[in-house]
Design a protein around this motif. Sequence first.
Motif, short mmCIF file in Angstrom:
data_model
loop_
_atom_site.label_atom_id
_atom_site.label_comp_id
_atom_site.label_asym_id
_atom_site.label_seq_id
_atom_site.Cartn_x
_atom_site.Cartn_y
_atom_site.Cartn_z
N ARG A 199 0.83 -1.21 0.00
CA ARG A 199 0.00 0.00 0.00
C ARG A 199 0.86 1.25 0.00
O ARG A 199 0.55 2.24 -0.70
CB ARG A 199 -0.91 -0.02 1.21
N ALA A 200 1.95 1.22 0.77
CA ALA A 200 2.85 2.39 0.80
C ALA A 200 3.49 2.61 -0.57
O ALA A 200 3.62 3.75 -1.03
CB ALA A 200 3.94 2.18 1.87
N LEU A 201 3.87 1.51 -1.24
CA LEU A 201 4.43 1.65 -2.58
C LEU A 201 3.41 2.24 -3.55
O LEU A 201 3.74 3.07 -4.40
CB LEU A 201 4.92 0.29 -3.09
N GLY A 202 2.18 1.78 -3.41
CA GLY A 202 1.13 2.31 -4.28
C GLY A 202 0.90 3.79 -4.05
O GLY A 202 0.72 4.57 -5.01
N GLU A 203 0.89 4.20 -2.78
CA GLU A 203 0.70 5.63 -2.48
C GLU A 203 1.87 6.45 -3.03
O GLU A 203 1.67 7.57 -3.54
CB GLU A 203 0.55 5.81 -0.97
N ALA A 204 3.08 5.89 -2.89
CA ALA A 204 4.25 6.62 -3.41
C ALA A 204 4.17 6.75 -4.92
O ALA A 204 4.53 7.79 -5.50
CB ALA A 204 5.53 5.88 -3.01
N LEU A 206 1.44 6.83 -6.73
CA LEU A 206 0.42 7.83 -7.07
C LEU A 206 0.93 9.24 -6.82
O LEU A 206 0.66 10.17 -7.60
CB LEU A 206 -0.84 7.57 -6.23
N THR A 207 1.69 9.40 -5.72
CA THR A 207 2.19 10.74 -5.39
C THR A 207 3.21 11.21 -6.42
O THR A 207 3.21 12.37 -6.85
CB THR A 207 2.84 10.71 -3.99
N SER A 208 4.09 10.28 -6.86
CA SER A 208 5.11 10.68 -7.84
C SER A 208 4.51 11.00 -9.20
O SER A 208 5.08 11.73 -10.00
CB SER A 208 6.16 9.57 -7.97
N GLY A 209 3.35 10.46 -9.51
CA GLY A 209 2.75 10.71 -10.81
C GLY A 209 1.75 11.86 -10.82
O GLY A 209 1.13 12.11 -11.84
N SER A 210 1.61 12.60 -9.74
CA SER A 210 0.62 13.68 -9.69
C SER A 210 1.17 14.96 -10.34
O SER A 210 2.36 15.09 -10.61
CB SER A 210 0.26 13.97 -8.22
N VAL A 211 0.26 15.95 -10.62
CA VAL A 211 0.64 17.22 -11.26
C VAL A 211 1.56 18.02 -10.36
O VAL A 211 2.54 18.63 -10.79
CB VAL A 211 -0.63 18.04 -11.60
N GLU A 212 1.24 18.03 -9.08
CA GLU A 212 2.07 18.79 -8.14
C GLU A 212 3.49 18.26 -8.14
O GLU A 212 4.47 19.03 -8.09
CB GLU A 212 1.47 18.71 -6.73
N ALA A 213 3.63 16.94 -8.20
CA ALA A 213 4.98 16.38 -8.19
C ALA A 213 5.74 16.79 -9.46
O ALA A 213 6.94 17.11 -9.40
CB ALA A 213 4.90 14.86 -8.09
#
Length: 248
Positions: A199-204, A206-213
Motif C-alpha cells: 500500500r505504501a508503494l502504491g501511495e508513493a 500515485l504521489t510521484s505521478g501527480s501534477v504537483e509532483a
Amino acid sequence: MFKVIRRAWRYLVFALSGRLDELSDPRVQIEQAIAEAKEQHQRLSQQAASVIGNEREMEMKLARSMEETGKLQANARQALLLAEQARSAGDERKALSYEDSARAFASRLVAAEAAQQESQLTYERARQFSAQARAAVENNAMALQKKIAERMRLLSQLDQAKVQEELNKAMGDLSGLTPAGETPTLDQVRDKIEKRYARALGEAELTSGSVEARMIEVERAAIDVEGAARLEAIRESLNTDRKPEIGK
C-alpha cells in the motif's frame, strides 16, 4: 399419530446418544466398560456358586440315601440269619418273627433303592449343570482378562493419540494452517506487513505521478539550470580578473 411420536422419540434418543458419545471421555467409557464386565463376571460367579452348591447338596443326599440303603440291606440280611438260627434252635415262632422283620426291612429297602435311583439321577443332572457353570465362569474369566488387556492397549493408544494431536496442533501453528486465535501466526503477521508495504508503494507511485509532483520537478530543474548558469558567470568573472595580472 402414535407412529409419528414414536419415530420422533427414537430420533431424539438417537441424536442425544450420538451427542453424548461425542462429549464423553474415552477413558471414562473404557473404565465403565471394564466395570460392567467385572460386575457381569461377579453375577455369573454367584450364579455358578449356587449351581455348584446345589450339586454338593445333591451329592450329600445321595450319600445319605446310599448309606440308608446299605443299612436296610444289612438289617434284612441280619434278620434272615437270626431267623435261620432260631429255626435251627427249634424256635419256629421266633424264626417267623425274624422273617417278618426281614420282610419289613426288604420293603423299606425297595423304597430306599427307588429313592436312591432318583437321587442318583438328580445328582447327575446337578453335576452336569455344575460343569457347565464352571466352564461358563472360566470362559468369562478369560474374556474379562482379554478386556483388561484390551483396556491397557486402548489407554496407551489414547495417550498416543493425544500426543499426536498436540504435535499436529503445534505443527499446524508453525505452518500457519490453524485458524486465527488470540495470538496471530507468522504467516498472518507477514501478510499484514506485506499488505502495508504494498500500500505504501502504491501511495508513493500515485504521489510521484501527480501534477504537483511534476511541477516541483520542473521548478527544481529550472533552479538547477539557473544555478549552473550563475556558477558559470562566477567562473568567467574570475578569469577576467586574472588577465591584467598576466599582462604585467
